[in-house]
Design an enzyme around this catalytic site. Structure first.
Site, PDB file in Angstrom:
ATOM      1  CG  ASP A   7      -1.883   1.178   1.244  1.00  0.00           C
ATOM      2  OD1 ASP A   7      -2.460   1.471   0.185  1.00  0.00           O
ATOM      3  OD2 ASP A   7      -2.046   1.813   2.298  1.00  0.00           O
ATOM      4  CB  SER A   8       0.352   4.742  -0.950  1.00  0.00           C
ATOM      5  OG  SER A   8      -0.866   4.971  -0.270  1.00  0.00           O
ATOM      6  CB  CYS A  70      -2.491   1.193  -2.944  1.00  0.00           C
ATOM      7  SG  CYS A  70      -2.582   2.896  -3.526  1.00  0.00           S
ATOM      8  CD  GLU A 147       0.193   7.576   6.133  1.00  0.00           C
ATOM      9  OE1 GLU A 147       1.218   7.485   6.825  1.00  0.00           O
ATOM     10  OE2 GLU A 147      -0.264   6.627   5.473  1.00  0.00           O
ATOM     11  CB  CYS A 178      -8.604   5.645   0.055  1.00  0.00           C
ATOM     12  SG  CYS A 178      -6.919   5.928   0.674  1.00  0.00           S
ATOM     13  CG  HIS A 180      -4.519   5.849   4.156  1.00  0.00           C
ATOM     14  ND1 HIS A 180      -4.029   5.209   3.045  1.00  0.00           N
ATOM     15  CD2 HIS A 180      -3.433   6.237   4.883  1.00  0.00           C
ATOM     16  CE1 HIS A 180      -2.699   5.215   3.099  1.00  0.00           C
ATOM     17  NE2 HIS A 180      -2.321   5.834   4.195  1.00  0.00           N
TER      18      HIS A 180
END
Length: 254
Positions: A7-8, A70, A147, A178, A180
Site C-alpha cells: 500500500d502507499s 492501494c 497518517e 482508499c 486509509h
C-alpha cells in the site's frame, strides 16, 4: 503459503488485518511506501513504477500471491502487474464494488477516494455497468489526516464535512475507495447518518481466501519506506497489537 501486500502507507494494514483473521497460518509480508504517500496525486506512469517497485521487493521473499491494497495502484497498475508477474494479483476495487451492489437498495452509491482513484473512474465505470448511479468525490486530505493519527475530533469532523457535504442525503451506500479511510469510518458515519459504509478489506479477504492455502507458520513481517513519528501508534491502532517493523530505503527501479 506466502502472501505479499503493498500500500502507499499504513491504510493497507486494514486489509492485512482482515486477511490474517481469515488465513491465520499464512506468512504475510507487508510493504507500506510511507516515504512516497499518497499515491493519489501522482501521475499514472509514476504510480505504475512505484507499484512495480513494491511488487519486486515483495517477490524477493518468494511470495505466491500479491494483494494490491492501494486503491490508486489497483486503478492504474493492476493490469500491468498481472501482465508482468507470474503469480496471482488481487486488487481492492472489484471486491468493494461487488459488496456495495449487494447492500445498496437504491443503487445510488457514493465513492470517495484520492484524486487519482476518482479521476481514473474505475469505480464509477464498474458501478454504471451494473446499473448503479455513482457519485464520486475526491478527498485528498483524508490520507494525511490518517497518517498523522487525526481520525476524530474537531479537525477530522471539519474535513469530513467539507468533502462529504454534497454526498449527504444523496446516496444510501458509500464506498471508502482508499484503505486509509476506514480509520475515519466512525467520523464519516457520524456525519453521513444512515448509510451503508463499504470498505473493501473484508471483501478482499474473502476473494483471497478462494485462491490461498491456509498453510505456513503464521508469521508477519512489516516493512515501511519511512519511519514516521506516528507509525508505531498507527500499527497498533489498526492491527490491535504492537508489531515490530523494518524500515527500508525508498525503492528505485531503474
Amino acid at each position: 503459503m506466502k502472501i505479499g501486500i503493498f500500500d502507499s502507507g499504513v491504510g493497507g494494514l486494514t486489509v492485512l488485518k482482515a486477511l490474517r483473521e481469515e488465513l491465520p497460518s499464512v506468512d504475510f509480508f507487508y510493504l507500506g511506501d510511507t516515504a512516497r504517500v499518497p499515491y493519489g496525486g501522482k501521475s499514472k506512469e509514476t504510480i505504475q513504477r512505484y507499484s512495480l517497485e513494491c511488487a519486486e521487493f515483495l517477490l524477493s521473499f518468494g511470495i505466491e500471491l500479491l494483494v494490491v491494497a492501494c486503491n490508486t495502484a489497483s486503478a492504474y497498475a493492476l493490469e500491468l502487474l498481472r501482465e508482468s508477474l507470474t503469480i496471482p494479483v488481487v486488487g481492492v476495487v472489484q471486491p468493494g464494488v461487488e459488496q456495495a451492489l449487494k447492500v445498496s437498495k437504491t443503487k445510488r452509491i457514493g465513492v470517495i477516494g484520492t484524486r487519482g482513484t476518482v479521476q481514473s473512474a474505475v469505480y464509477q465505470n464498474l458501478l454504471k455497468e451494473q446499473g448503479a448511479q455513482p457519485i464520486a468525490k475526491a478527498c485528498p486530505l483524508f490520507v494525511p489526516l490518517v497518517e498523522e493519527g487525526i481520525i476524530n475530533g474537531k479537525i477530522a469532523q471539519s474535513v469530513v464535512e467539507y468533502y462529504l457535504e454534497e454526498l449527504k442525503g444523496k446516496v444510501d451506500t458509500l464506498i471508502l475507495a482508499c484503505t486509509h479511510y476506514p480509520l475515519l469510518k466512525e467520523t464519516i458515519r457520524e456525519y453521513m447518518g444512515d448509510v451503508e459504509i463499504v470498505d473493501s478489506a473484508q471483501a478482499v479477504a474473502q476473494e483471497v481466501k478462494k485462491l490461498a492455502r491456509n498453510e505456513g507458520d503464521g508469521t508477519l513481517r512489516l516493512f515501511f519506506t519511512d519511519n514516521s513519528p506516528n507509525l508505531s501508534h498507527l500499527i497498533k491502532l489498526i492491527l490491535g497489537e504492537e508489531q515490530s517493523y523494518e524500515t527500508i530505503p525508498v525503492l528505485c527501479r531503474l
